[in-house]
Design an enzyme around this catalytic site. Structure first.
Site, PDB file in Angstrom:
ATOM      1  N   SER A   1      -9.996  16.978 119.424  1.00  5.53           N
ATOM      2  CA  SER A   1     -11.051  16.091 119.910  1.00  5.53           C
ATOM      3  C   SER A   1     -11.566  15.229 118.764  1.00  5.53           C
ATOM      4  O   SER A   1     -11.562  15.661 117.606  1.00  5.53           O
ATOM      5  CB  SER A   1     -12.200  16.923 120.503  1.00  5.53           C
ATOM      6  OG  SER A   1     -13.131  16.100 121.161  1.00  5.53           O
ATOM      7  N   ASP A   2     -11.975  14.028 119.091  1.00  9.86           N
ATOM      8  CA  ASP A   2     -12.538  13.129 118.083  1.00  9.86           C
ATOM      9  C   ASP A   2     -13.548  12.226 118.777  1.00  9.86           C
ATOM     10  O   ASP A   2     -13.418  11.938 119.969  1.00  9.86           O
ATOM     11  CB  ASP A   2     -11.448  12.296 117.408  1.00  9.86           C
ATOM     12  CG  ASP A   2     -11.969  11.628 116.156  1.00  9.86           C
ATOM     13  OD1 ASP A   2     -12.077  12.315 115.125  1.00  9.86           O
ATOM     14  OD2 ASP A   2     -12.302  10.429 116.215  1.00  9.86           O
ATOM     15  N   GLN A   3     -14.536  11.779 118.018  1.00  8.65           N
ATOM     16  CA  GLN A   3     -15.587  10.963 118.626  1.00  8.65           C
ATOM     17  C   GLN A   3     -16.041   9.855 117.687  1.00  8.65           C
ATOM     18  O   GLN A   3     -16.142  10.052 116.482  1.00  8.65           O
ATOM     19  CB  GLN A   3     -16.790  11.855 118.974  1.00  8.65           C
ATOM     20  CG  GLN A   3     -17.924  11.133 119.698  1.00  8.65           C
ATOM     21  CD  GLN A   3     -19.080  12.080 119.967  1.00  8.65           C
ATOM     22  OE1 GLN A   3     -19.769  12.495 119.052  1.00  8.65           O
ATOM     23  NE2 GLN A   3     -19.287  12.420 121.229  1.00  8.65           N
TER      24      GLN A   3
END
Length: 198
Positions: free
Chosen positions: A72-74
């Site tokens: 996951s990355d944001q």
């Protein structure tokens, strides 16, 4: 036999969200270059990084070659500018000051990589935060002092006092703001036969 499930992140916030899903999982932090490519759109960036993180875990973690791996990355985007983690008090205050009265979009990339089959399911989940237009610099500085959101994209923690900064939230999954869109994650897991309800 149940597949090994690995969260490719050391984030305590993502780990806490995973625990709430009643899934057995391990964690491993993959080290990758998180720089955006030239001209790369934020939606493309977070999906690429989420998938790269998941695939990196499969290559470097012992026993992960048969696992289901979550990456996951944001990033936060305001007025077309990609905003990362502030890392310092001063930059956090500056970032939050620039948000006053603005709508900030958070793009969270999520990838579920089946290492055994070499197949990645990768999505991007947007979430929108409108900041109060009457926020003062003193309030912002006090907030940063209290919560120290220096490793958070956008300089706040929505699961804490960060909500004191907001006028409105909108999106399909509030957990995506914390860094892991669990509604989408559970859908991706069901696609590969993993369901905590069965």
């Amino acid at each position: 036999m149940a597949r090994t499930l690995i969260l490719g992140s050391s984030s305590p916030y993502r780990r806490e969200l995973m625990k709430r899903l009643h899934l057995d999982f391990q964690t491993f932090k993959p080290e990758i270059d998180e720089q955006a490519l030239s001209g790369e759109a934020p939606q493309v960036l977070v999906q690429r990084l989420a998938e790269e993180k998941a695939k990196k875990v499969s290559r470097v973690m012992h026993g992960a070659e048969d696992a289901l791996i979550i990456g996951s990355d944001q990033v936060a985007v305001c007025n077309g500018e990609i905003l990362g983690k502030p890392h310092t008090h001063k930059r956090a205050v500056e970032q939050l000051l620039s948000f006053v009265g603005q709508k900030v979009t958070f793009f969270t990339g999520l990838s579920l990589y089946d290492a055994r089959e070499d197949i990645a399911q990768t999505v991007c989940e947007p979430f929108y935060v409108t900041f109060r237009n009457d926020l003062t610099e003193a309030e912002i500085s006090r907030y940063v002092e209290l919560e120290q959101p220096l490793n958070c994209a956008g300089s706040f923690k929505s699961e804490g006092l960060g909500t004191a900064l907001f006028a409105e939230l909108s999106g399909s999954d509030p957990n995506s703001l914390i860094g892991l869109p669990t509604i989408k994650l559970l859908k991706l897991l069901r696609n590969v036969g993993v369901n905590p309800l069965t």
